[in-house]
Design an enzyme around this catalytic site. Structure first.
Site, PDB file in Angstrom:
ATOM      1  N   HIS A   1       0.847  -1.192   0.000  1.00  0.00           N
ATOM      2  CA  HIS A   1       0.000   0.000   0.000  1.00  0.00           C
ATOM      3  C   HIS A   1       0.879   1.237   0.000  1.00  0.00           C
ATOM      4  CE1 HIS A   1      -3.175   2.812   1.067  1.00  0.00           C
ATOM      5  NE2 HIS A   1      -3.988   1.880   0.606  1.00  0.00           N
TER       6      HIS A   1
ATOM      7  N   ASP B   1      -8.114  -5.327  -0.338  1.00  0.00           N
ATOM      8  CA  ASP B   1      -8.602  -6.173  -1.435  1.00  0.00           C
ATOM      9  C   ASP B   1      -8.366  -7.660  -1.188  1.00  0.00           C
ATOM     10  OD1 ASP B   1      -9.592  -4.085  -3.055  1.00  0.00           O
ATOM     11  OD2 ASP B   1      -7.534  -3.537  -3.516  1.00  0.00           O
TER      12      ASP B   1
HETATM   13  N1  COA Z   1       4.060  -7.496  -4.595  1.00  0.00           N
HETATM   14  C1  COA Z   1       5.402  -7.533  -4.722  1.00  0.00           C
HETATM   15  N2  COA Z   1       6.189  -6.473  -4.497  1.00  0.00           N
HETATM   16  C2  COA Z   1       5.579  -5.345  -4.109  1.00  0.00           C
HETATM   17  C3  COA Z   1       4.191  -5.231  -3.941  1.00  0.00           C
HETATM   18  C4  COA Z   1       3.430  -6.367  -4.198  1.00  0.00           C
HETATM   19  N3  COA Z   1       2.113  -6.348  -4.056  1.00  0.00           N
HETATM   20  N4  COA Z   1       3.889  -3.984  -3.539  1.00  0.00           N
HETATM   21  C5  COA Z   1       5.036  -3.310  -3.457  1.00  0.00           C
HETATM   22  N5  COA Z   1       6.063  -4.120  -3.819  1.00  0.00           N
HETATM   23  C6  COA Z   1       7.464  -3.785  -3.853  1.00  0.00           C
HETATM   24  C7  COA Z   1       7.726  -2.756  -4.936  1.00  0.00           C
HETATM   25  O1  COA Z   1       7.931  -3.366  -6.188  1.00  0.00           O
HETATM   26  C8  COA Z   1       8.930  -2.062  -4.395  1.00  0.00           C
HETATM   27  O2  COA Z   1      10.035  -2.897  -4.636  1.00  0.00           O
HETATM   28  P1  COA Z   1      11.463  -2.243  -5.040  1.00  0.00           P
HETATM   29  O3  COA Z   1      11.812  -1.332  -3.917  1.00  0.00           O
HETATM   30  O4  COA Z   1      12.352  -3.433  -5.205  1.00  0.00           O
HETATM   31  O5  COA Z   1      11.202  -1.514  -6.324  1.00  0.00           O
HETATM   32  C9  COA Z   1       8.690  -2.063  -2.891  1.00  0.00           C
HETATM   33  O6  COA Z   1       7.805  -3.146  -2.648  1.00  0.00           O
HETATM   34  C10 COA Z   1       8.086  -0.797  -2.350  1.00  0.00           C
HETATM   35  O7  COA Z   1       6.849  -0.543  -2.987  1.00  0.00           O
HETATM   36  P2  COA Z   1       6.307   0.941  -3.088  1.00  0.00           P
HETATM   37  O8  COA Z   1       7.144   1.683  -4.061  1.00  0.00           O
HETATM   38  O9  COA Z   1       6.260   1.525  -1.729  1.00  0.00           O
HETATM   39  O10 COA Z   1       4.843   0.735  -3.658  1.00  0.00           O
HETATM   40  P3  COA Z   1       3.916   1.932  -4.198  1.00  0.00           P
HETATM   41  O11 COA Z   1       3.517   2.786  -3.075  1.00  0.00           O
HETATM   42  O12 COA Z   1       4.547   2.601  -5.363  1.00  0.00           O
HETATM   43  O13 COA Z   1       2.679   1.090  -4.755  1.00  0.00           O
HETATM   44  C11 COA Z   1       0.821  -0.331  -4.671  1.00  0.00           C
HETATM   45  C12 COA Z   1       1.626   0.730  -3.934  1.00  0.00           C
HETATM   46  C13 COA Z   1      -0.456  -0.606  -3.901  1.00  0.00           C
HETATM   47  C14 COA Z   1       0.446   0.172  -6.079  1.00  0.00           C
HETATM   48  C15 COA Z   1       1.665  -1.633  -4.769  1.00  0.00           C
HETATM   49  O14 COA Z   1       1.933  -2.109  -3.471  1.00  0.00           O
HETATM   50  C16 COA Z   1       0.987  -2.707  -5.609  1.00  0.00           C
HETATM   51  O15 COA Z   1       1.128  -2.692  -6.829  1.00  0.00           O
HETATM   52  N6  COA Z   1       0.241  -3.646  -4.958  1.00  0.00           N
HETATM   53  C17 COA Z   1      -0.483  -4.668  -5.682  1.00  0.00           C
HETATM   54  C18 COA Z   1      -1.787  -4.115  -6.238  1.00  0.00           C
HETATM   55  C19 COA Z   1      -2.805  -3.903  -5.145  1.00  0.00           C
HETATM   56  O16 COA Z   1      -3.047  -4.756  -4.323  1.00  0.00           O
HETATM   57  N7  COA Z   1      -3.456  -2.733  -5.218  1.00  0.00           N
HETATM   58  C20 COA Z   1      -4.501  -2.364  -4.260  1.00  0.00           C
HETATM   59  C21 COA Z   1      -4.025  -1.243  -3.404  1.00  0.00           C
HETATM   60  S1  COA Z   1      -5.122  -0.892  -2.089  1.00  0.00           S
END
Ligand code: COA
Length: 388
Positions: free
Chosen positions: A273, A324
């Site tokens: 998140h 979710d």
């Molecule tokens: N699965 C695997 N790796 C994940 C991840 C996931 N669900 N969510 C974050 N990461 C990883 C990122 O790739 C990043 O890795 P890196 O540092 O090696 O590049 C690290 O964790 C930090 O992530 P971050 O940049 O803080 O995430 P964000 O704030 O840009 O994105 C989301 C947030 C929600 C978009 C992201 O966590 C995601 O895509 N989750 C899956 C989709 C989802 O469930 N969406 C509903 C949100 S309520």
């Protein structure tokens, strides 16, 4: 008199000045919702609101700022039911034609189109006074689930059924499953609507506020929001979660599957998140309720698999589930088809979006950020004929 000097160009913006994805940027203020430490709607902790599971109560709270009295709650619920029963025949007719032409279309596309058509027939021309905006919001709250249910009927080859009596949670669950839900089923479904109702400056709400900030109308703002919510990194994740669980199949395959995702640098849907880095309070609440709900049923097997994936994600990536993750399992256990998971999110978040649109209009400044240019260096234009 001295010749006027050309204005000096603004200083070039350094590439380090921007935050990709606006991460960590405070883009405005809101009195609707706070995420510091825990989640609160208008100052109320999410837990008792979620336990009450009363969507109408929360929608009123978000729109008006305070909890409703019994009389306000009853009158509001009645107005939402009336709105749900007043879908314009022109919109219904258009949906009918679209359902016949594209029965496989994404339900989110149908909902976005239906809400956009409402803006046309309900003549939402300009932002009006606050009372008019609240009235528009109420109609959207009633009509959104009605459009969703009508689309499911139309694409299943039956005429739209009448909208049932009672609160939205009960009526919508009945319309989408075609069965009379039990009080326990209505309660947990209501909880999901409450948990999905509002979440500060998330991508779809920010999209709605951006549209509203231009002086555009509420229907345009929430239509844009639906488009934003559809994406799998936002609301679309709840549908992907069930696909993921189906793809893994059983707990003994979870390790290999998760490692494959990491190796391919794919995100695992339902985890991570932007704001909650130590776990999503909503996921904890609903996860507990989901486990209790499915105890002793066939769905318990899916919980074992979900637990296993949670443990791997925590051990290997220190990532915790977001809302979710349990919401998809709850909807599945309620017998809802996957294609309506994200549309149900729309029904709930309509309350947050409309509250934010009204707040934005009440204290507006156009949302217009800057960017750092990263394209070609300045170059001379050559007329087309000289370019060969
Ligand atoms: N699965 C695997 N790796 C994940 C991840 C996931 N669900 N969510 C974050 N990461 C990883 C990122 O790739 C990043 O890795 P890196 O540092 O090696 O590049 C690290 O964790 C930090 O992530 P971050 O940049 O803080 O995430 P964000 O704030 O840009 O994105 C989301 C947030 C929600 C978009 C992201 O966590 C995601 O895509 N989750 C899956 C989709 C989802 O469930 N969406 C509903 C949100 S309520």
């Amino acid at each position: 008199m001295a010749a006027p000097q050309p204005a000096s160009p603004p200083p070039a913006r350094a590439a380090t000045e921007f935050a990709k994805g606006l991460a960590g940027v405070i883009a405005g203020q809101t009195s609707i919702c706070s995420l510091d430490g825990t989640l609160r709607y208008r100052g109320y902790d999410i837990e008792p609101l979620a336990m009450a599971g009363d969507f109408e109560e929360v929608a009123w709270l978000l729109l008006h700022g305070d909890l409703p009295t019994c009389a306000e709650h009853a009158a509001f619920s009645e107005r939402l039911s009336l709105a749900a029963r007043s879908l314009d025949p022109t919109v219904l007719d258009a949906l009918h034609r679209l359902a016949s032409a594209s029965p496989q279309a994404s339900v989110m596309d149908a909902l976005r189109t239906g809400i956009s058509m409402l803006g046309l027939v309900e003549r939402d021309d300009t932002p009006g006074p606050r009372t008019a905006l609240i009235a528009q919001a109420e109609r959207l709250l009633g009509l959104t689930p009605a459009i969703l249910a009508a689309w499911i009927d139309l694409t299943s080859g039956r005429p739209p059924q009448p909208w049932p009596e009672g609160p939205i949670a009960r009526a919508l669950l009945q319309r989408l499953t075609g069965r009379e839900p039990s009080p326990a089923q209505v309660a947990i479904f209501g909880t999901t609507l409450v948990l999905y109702a509002e979440h500060e400056f998330n991508a779809s709400t920010f999209a709605a506020r951006t549209v509203a900030s231009t002086g555009s109308d509420m229907h345009s703002a929430v239509t844009a929001a639906i488009g934003a919510l559809k994406g799998p990194l936002h609301g679309g994740a709840n549908e992907k979660v069930l696909e993921v669980l189906g793809e893994i199949g059983s707990a003994d395959r979870a390790d290999a599957w998760v490692h494959e995702q990491f190796a391919a640098k794919r995100v695992v849907m339902g985890f991570g998140h932007r704001v909650y880095k130590d776990g999503d309070v909503r996921a904890k609440l609903l996860g507990r309720m989901c486990r209790t709900m499915v105890r002793g049923t066939d769905a318990e097997r899916l919980e074992e698999l979900a637990d296993r994936v949670e443990r791997i994600m925590l051990d290997k990536k220190a990532l915790k589930p977001n809302l979710d993750w349990p919401a998809a399992r709850v909807y599945h256990a309620l017998g809802l088809p996957v294609k309506v998971f994200t549309p149900i999110f729309v029904v709930a978040r309509m309350s947050g979006w409309t509250a934010h649109v009204i707040e934005q209009i009440g204290d507006n400044r156009i949302i217009r950020p800057l960017s750092v240019y990263s394209g070609a260096a300045a170059r001379d234009y050559l007329p087309l004929a000289t370019r060969g």
